[in-house]
Motif scaffolding. Structure first.
Motif, PDB file in Angstrom:
ATOM      1  N   ARG A 144       0.827  -1.203   0.000  1.00 44.22           N
ATOM      2  CA  ARG A 144       0.000   0.000   0.000  1.00 44.22           C
ATOM      3  C   ARG A 144       0.861   1.252   0.000  1.00 44.22           C
ATOM      4  N   ASP A 145       0.389   2.270  -0.706  1.00 46.01           N
ATOM      5  CA  ASP A 145       1.147   3.506  -0.869  1.00 46.01           C
ATOM      6  C   ASP A 145       0.623   4.566   0.090  1.00 46.01           C
ATOM      7  N   PRO A 146       1.388   4.921   1.129  1.00 42.29           N
ATOM      8  CA  PRO A 146       0.913   5.929   2.080  1.00 42.29           C
ATOM      9  C   PRO A 146       0.738   7.305   1.443  1.00 42.29           C
ATOM     10  N   GLU A 147       1.356   7.524   0.297  1.00 38.14           N
ATOM     11  CA  GLU A 147       1.210   8.804  -0.395  1.00 38.14           C
ATOM     12  C   GLU A 147      -0.018   8.830  -1.303  1.00 38.14           C
ATOM     13  N   ASN A 148      -0.749   7.711  -1.365  1.00 35.89           N
ATOM     14  CA  ASN A 148      -1.965   7.637  -2.169  1.00 35.89           C
ATOM     15  C   ASN A 148      -3.092   7.011  -1.350  1.00 35.89           C
ATOM     16  N   ASP A 149      -3.280   7.534  -0.126  1.00 37.95           N
ATOM     17  CA  ASP A 149      -4.377   7.106   0.743  1.00 37.95           C
ATOM     18  C   ASP A 149      -4.343   5.600   1.020  1.00 37.95           C
ATOM     19  N   TYR A 150      -3.138   5.031   1.042  1.00 37.72           N
ATOM     20  CA  TYR A 150      -2.938   3.609   1.305  1.00 37.72           C
ATOM     21  C   TYR A 150      -3.663   2.699   0.313  1.00 37.72           C
ATOM     22  N   LYS A 151      -3.851   3.175  -0.884  1.00 35.54           N
ATOM     23  CA  LYS A 151      -4.329   2.291  -1.944  1.00 35.54           C
ATOM     24  C   LYS A 151      -3.179   1.399  -2.388  1.00 35.54           C
ATOM     25  N   TYR A 155      -3.214   0.292  -7.986  1.00 37.94           N
ATOM     26  CA  TYR A 155      -4.478   1.020  -8.170  1.00 37.94           C
ATOM     27  C   TYR A 155      -4.458   1.784  -9.499  1.00 37.94           C
TER      28      TYR A 155
END
Length: 257
Positions: A144-151, A155
């Protein structure tokens, strides 16, 4: 200069060809390849994945050509795979791409592994190629990417997935993890799972979101394999697409400056 590829494998049971095919493709292309596993031990294939007489109980087809089985055993019995690095010993800055290989064991020790996630995220954030095949695709789902709302990092992307219709799921589908070439200090695991741990197709469909796409063709075959490149990701469906997966890694890396 030769491209440098970090090839990732499980210690709990690779599917032989899913490691062998991209390994051989990258070597043939003249790339510098480095192998890494969770424990820094030689990756061993599922016993049934190097059995030319094995018949997939769901698809009712033989999945392992004899020449592939022979080559996988040659690699296991030789020195090429004998001294992998641990994930924790690797610096992604040293490589041009990371390529994850499959096998049911990948669900156990790769898909939610922090050290492997760090390597993938380092590659992803620096625009390097990230490739995954079969069960290893769920490693991308869980990252998950914390810089993209954990998507998920996939995504919005177009990603291949092992089809739900091919999953070992149902009565009598319990799986043990016997390995070819097992030794007392590299014996894998004695766990028994109720078939595959999760339906990868469903996970990918959720992870890519409404603007992405999941490719899970049930008619993919050796004659018509399924891989897809949606930068920076190269993904492949399953064992039938192992050769195409390796070839796509070579093609993409050779196209990049």
């Amino acid at each position: 200069m030769a491209k440098k590829v970090l090839i990732i494998a499980t210690n709990y049971g690779s599917w032989g060809e899913e490691l062998q095919a991209p390994w051989d493709a990258c070597k043939k292309a003249g790339f510098e390849v480095t192998l890494a596993t969770p424990q820094g031990k030689k990756p061993l294939p599922f016993q049934i994945s190097v059995d030319p007489d094995f018949v997939d109980g769901v698809q009712n087809i033989k999945t392992n050509p004899k020449e592939v089985c022979d080559r996988c055993k040659e690699l296991v019995d030789g020195e090429e795979w004998a001294h992998p690095l641990k994930f924790s010993e690797v610096n992604m800055a040293d490589y041009d791409a990371i390529a994850l290989t499959g096998g049911p064991g990948a669900m156990l020790d790769m898909c939610n592994c922090w050290e492997l996630h760090k390597l993938i995220m380092d590659a992803y954030k620096s625009g390097k190629i990230v490739a995954a095949l079969c069960y290893a695709v769920s490693t991308l789902v869980f990252l998950r990417d914390p810089e993209n709302d954990y998507k998920s990092i996939v995504y919005g992307k177009k990603i291949c997935a092992h089809p739900r219709a091919w999953d070992f799921y149902g009565p009598g589908m319990a799986m043990s993890y016997e390995l070819y070439g097992a030794t007392p200090d590299n014996c894998g695991t004695n766990v028994i799972t109720p078939g595959f741990l999760w339906p990868i197709e469903d996970l990918v469909r959720d992870a890519v979101g409404p603007n992405g796409a999941c490719i899970a063709r049930i008619n993919a075959s050796r004659e018509d394999p399924q891989v897809y490149y949606d930068h920076p990701f190269i993904t492949g469906t399953s064992v039938e697409s192992s050769i195409a997966y390796g070839d796509m890694i070579v093609k993409v890396l050779n196209s990049l400056k």
